[in-house]
Enzyme design. Structure first.
Site, PDB file in Angstrom:
ATOM      1  N   GLY A  41       0.838  -1.206   0.000  1.00 39.00           N
ATOM      2  CA  GLY A  41       0.000   0.000   0.000  1.00 39.00           C
ATOM      3  C   GLY A  41       0.871   1.254   0.000  1.00 39.00           C
ATOM      4  O   GLY A  41       0.681   2.173  -0.800  1.00 39.00           O
ATOM      5  N   HIS A  42       1.864   1.282   0.901  1.00 38.45           N
ATOM      6  CA  HIS A  42       2.782   2.436   0.935  1.00 38.45           C
ATOM      7  C   HIS A  42       3.552   2.540  -0.383  1.00 38.45           C
ATOM      8  O   HIS A  42       3.752   3.634  -0.914  1.00 38.45           O
ATOM      9  CB  HIS A  42       3.826   2.270   2.049  1.00 38.45           C
ATOM     10  CG  HIS A  42       3.273   2.282   3.433  1.00 38.45           C
ATOM     11  ND1 HIS A  42       3.261   1.162   4.230  1.00 38.45           N
ATOM     12  CD2 HIS A  42       2.725   3.282   4.168  1.00 38.45           C
ATOM     13  CE1 HIS A  42       2.741   1.474   5.409  1.00 38.45           C
ATOM     14  NE2 HIS A  42       2.407   2.749   5.393  1.00 38.45           N
TER      15      HIS A  42
END
Ligand code: PAF
Length: 285
Positions: A41-42
């Site tokens: 996600g990051h």
């Protein structure tokens, strides 16, 4: 040969000099603020940032001010070496890892406090959380002075809070929201997912599945809003979740929605604990 260089900086003055050099070369800069324990996600935020700016600064700082006493500040994962390796693979240009002393020097006494959008949802059970987020993000924006800053839509309320104070304080930085990244089974990626036991991890995707089903039921008018929401919440409770909230709100203001009108941008928000792990998610309706 790859001549990409990742510069790791923890001192604000050094970072400012590096950014000033980039500005002199007319390069645009994106900031991706994180608390580390980086997952896909990051990393998708880094890709998103790269599409919008020449250089990407990723900050890693576990901000004590956004954790209440008794929350998971001490247990929060801090795998810095793994994080740096992951960022190298993503062509990040700078990793900014300020220390607590650099971020909150002795005598630090300022709080950025946003009203309105901070009150419902997570603001109810974590009353000081968004003050901590707003204060650290303001500092990061002032330190890095990027052209844009990117935040994930998984923390949707956080994104609205940040947009609000950036607008209110005339901070000349564009705030971009990036879509939620999910596992194949739908669970939104989060650094806290690693706290889940094997059994809890199997149950966790039900959170997203329930939101999707509820959004569909609402769109198709399969009942009145409050009954549909209550049924979904009960389903989660039965499966072992401790539901903090499951609500439908306006996607821009977070005002409560009693009935959906045409053209309204509605969004469903959920926070629920599985064992000791608090999970949040949201979907558009
Ligand atoms: O979303 C997060 O990881 C944090 O709340 C943030 C924005 C990095 C501020 O500490």
């Amino acid at each position: 040969m790859d001549d990409h260089r990742l510069t790791i900086v923890s001192n604000i003055q050094v970072l400012r000099e590096e950014i000033a050099d980039l500005r002199a070369q007319k390069k645009t800069v994106a900031l991706v603020p994180t608390m580390g324990a980086l997952h896909e996600g990051h990393l998708s935020l880094i890709d998103f940032a790269k599409e919008h700016a020449d250089q990407v600064v990723c900050s890693i700082y576990v901000n004590p001010k956004q954790f209440a006493p008794g929350e998971d500040l001490d247990a929060y994962p801090r795998p810095l070496i793994d994080d740096i390796r992951a960022l190298e693979g993503k062509l990040t240009d700078f990793v900014f890892t300020p220390t607590d002393d650099e971020m909150y020097p002795d005598g630090f006494s300022t709080t950025i406090s946003v009203s309105g959008v901070t009150s419902p949802l997570c603001g109810k059970s974590r009353p000081d959380h968004f003050d901590g987020v707003a204060t650290v993000v303001t500092k990061l924006l002032m330190m890095v002075q990027p052209d844009i800053a990117i935040f994930g839509e998984k923390d949707y309320q956080q994104l609205l809070v940040i947009r609000r104070f950036v607008r209110d304080l005339n901070i000349p930085i564009e705030i971009l929201g990036a879509p939620i990244v999910r596992s194949d089974d739908g669970l939104a990626l989060s650094s806290r997912n690693q706290y889940l036991s094997e059994d809890e991890r199997k149950t966790a995707p039900l959170l997203h599945q329930t939101l999707l089903q509820l959004a569909d039921d609402i769109k198709k008018g399969r009942g009145d809003l409050s009954t549909l929401i209550k049924t979904s919440s009960d389903k989660l409770t039965k499966a072992g979740f401790e539901v903090d909230y499951l609500e439908i709100r306006d996607a821009k203001s977070l005002a409560p929605i009693i009935e959906i009108y045409e053209d309204q941008t509605a969004r469903l928000f959920v926070a629920a604990k599985l064992g000791t792990t608090r999970l949040i998610d949201n979907v558009t309706v």
